[in-house]
Design an enzyme around this catalytic site. Structure first.
Site, short mmCIF file in Angstrom:
data_model
loop_
_atom_site.label_atom_id
_atom_site.label_comp_id
_atom_site.label_asym_id
_atom_site.label_seq_id
_atom_site.Cartn_x
_atom_site.Cartn_y
_atom_site.Cartn_z
N LYS A 69 13.59 0.10 15.37
CA LYS A 69 13.36 -0.42 14.02
C LYS A 69 12.61 0.62 13.21
CE LYS A 69 10.96 -2.98 10.82
NZ LYS A 69 10.89 -1.84 9.88
N GLU A 72 0.95 4.56 19.44
CA GLU A 72 0.60 5.84 18.82
C GLU A 72 0.12 5.52 17.41
OE1 GLU A 72 0.26 8.83 19.67
OE2 GLU A 72 1.40 9.04 21.53
#
Ligand code: NAP
Ligand code: MG
Length: 479
Positions: free
Chosen positions: A174, A249
């Site tokens: 996505k 992250e």
């Protein structure tokens, strides 16, 4: 508006029909250039069902060598479409064209790197006993979910899917609502490269719906998230409900630490590049400069010269820096600049530059000097072309200042003293230390500390992260 192109989700080898769409804006002009399909939770379901079917139908039985061939073919395909991908990326994100070419080349390189390394992913034979074979093997998870931000769709998209595909997983990606075009094209190109339908799927639309549906879906066995801290926490919580691991992250406020013995001819342009690249919209941007007070004035003067000479313009014209991604992001950065004016000394920039299209989302390259470690602009990630400068007296002060951040992604160190360089590598609380350079490659593992998260991207370690260990004992009958 009806003749405008609609960028649609690519699932199970075909484009999904779109009932609802969102606008796609050109960041350089603010004009609408296309529409983006707004997927629903049902579309996410379809993508995961397609990915699982592709996994079960054969992808799970492919050998590492077969996957390596496909990954190389994908790298070749990306390289063949380099001009097209770079143009899409520059137009969609506003980044300078040459940066978009770097990103396209990185995309190909990720697949090449994991093609090269996947056959070296070995299990262990464990010397437990002589009457049995005890061993481990590395297995894929199945279907993995990948959510990325808008700053480097090609670069970050391939960074996370390449090791997962190499490890034998099927992926649902996505991209961010603000920049999805190149990722959709990538999924289409994967078919051209020879990947079976359903191995790589891209769903488009809003984070709050599509991203949330993906991260909380029981059919996803591992989630990889790149983005902001609050959304990362939400994604990890959603994954935890399914007992699924999530790599995070997150952001950064990375320091460049410059000692008095540094070679400023090398350091100054690299430090400028580290914050001006992608108009500062880089997780690992060198957004905080910490400099020995003895070379402070000289380095600052050099940086001002570079910032003054940096042109600002529309990405496809390949300026020094392009616009920010959106009006929202520009306003956020301008807000930080206003805060900075009350906390530190504005040296250059500090607003919207002249001579750029009025509707674009531009911010001038900006430097604040005399920035204390506890200033808002030194603590918070601005995600724009804004450099903060603080100074230190000695090594201890430099380490304390660098480590005062809530983030811990990357640090640059500039010194001619090898002993000091190694002490800094040891003492800096970050995932990557770069000495006398601020560049890193796909081979170097990339992971954060503190509020930068606990992802494990890049390098061989990312390949391992997309596998799980199976252990087995086989008795030797008749012995
Ligand atoms: P963000 O808001 O966290 O968005 C990142 C992604 O998450 C987008 O695809 C977004 O979709 C999606 N999302 C939003 N809400 C969601 C939800 N509730 N559930 C699941 N997904 C959701 O980040 P951003 O502000 O766009 O990006 C900038 C941030 O990313 C910065 O903090 C930067 O440091 C960080 N970043 C980190 C790295 C790294 O490697 N460490 C790299 C690049 C950027 P929509 O955009 O469509 O809403
Ligand atoms: Mg865009």
């Amino acid at each position: 508006m009806t003749d405008m192109q609609t960028i649609r989700a690519f699932v199970d080898g075909r484009f999904l029909p779109a009932s609802d769409t969102l606008p796609i804006y050109d960041p350089g002009t603010g004009e609408e250039i296309a529409r983006l399909a707004e997927c629903t939770a049902d579309d996410v379901d379809l993508a995961i069902i397609g990915a699982q079917a592709a996994f079960d139908a054969g992808w799970r039985r492919t050998s590492a060598a077969q996957r390596a061939d496909l990954l190389n073919a994908f790298a070749d395909t990306i390289a063949r479409h380099r001009d097209e991908l770079a143009a899409i990326e520059s137009r969609d994100t506003g980044k300078p064209l040459r940066q978009a070419y770097v990103d396209a080349d990185f995309a190909a390189r990720y697949f090449r790197y994991y093609a090269n390394t996947v056959e070296a992913l070995l299990g262990d034979v464990i010397p437990a006993s002589t009457d049995r074979l005890t061993f481990t093997m590395r297995e894929p998870f199945g279907v993995t979910g990948h959510i990325i931000p808008w700053n480097y769709p090609l670069g970050l998209g391939t960074r996370t899917i390449a090791p997962s595909l190499a490890a034998g997983n099927c992926c649902v990606l996505k991209p961010a609502e603000d920049a999805s075009m190149s990722c959709v094209r990538l999924a289409e190109l994967a078919i051209e490269a020879g990947f079976p339908a359903g191995v790589l799927n891209v769903v488009t639309g809003r984070g709050a719906t599509v991203g949330a549906a993906l991260s909380g879906h029981p059919g996803i066995r591992r989630v990889s998230f790149t983005g902001s801290v609050p959304v990362g926490i939400a994604v990890a919580q959603a994954a935890a409900q399914n007992l699924v691991p999530a790599d995070l992250e997150l952001g950064g406020k990375s320091a460049n630490v410059v000692f008095a013995d540094a070679d400023l001819d090398v350091a100054a342009p690299a430090i400028a590049q580290s914050i001006l690249q992608n108009a500062g919209q880089t997780c690992s941007a060198g957004s905080r400069l910490l400099v020995d007070e003895r070379v402070h004035d000289e380095l600052l003067a050099r940086l001002v010269t570079i910032f003054e000479g940096t042109t600002v313009g529309v990405g496809l014209d390949d300026p020094g820096i392009g616009p920010l991604i959106s009006a929202r992001q520009r306003d956020r950065v301008l807000g930080y600049i206003e805060t900075g004016r009350g906390e530190a000394d504005l040296v250059i920039g500090g607003g919207v530059p002249e001579g750029v299209p009025a509707g674009g989302y531009f911010v001038a390259p900006t430097i604040f000097d005399g920035v204390a470690d506890d200033a808002t602009i030194a603590r918070e990630e601005i995600f724009g072309p804004v450099l903060t400068v603080g100074s230190f007296r000695d090594e201890e002060g430099a380490i304390a200042a660098a480590n005062s951040s809530q983030y811990g992604l990357v640090a640059g160190v500039w010194t001619a003293d090898a002993g000091r360089a190694l002490r800094m590598v040891r003492d800096l609380q970050v995932g990557q230390v770069l000495v006398n350079t601020f560049s890193n490659g796909v081979e170097l593992p990339f992971s954060g500390r503190k509020r930068s998260g606990y992802g494990l991207e890049k390098g061989f370690e990312a390949l391992r992260a997309f596998t799980q260990t199976k252990a087995a004992v086989v008795m030797m009958q008749g012995s």
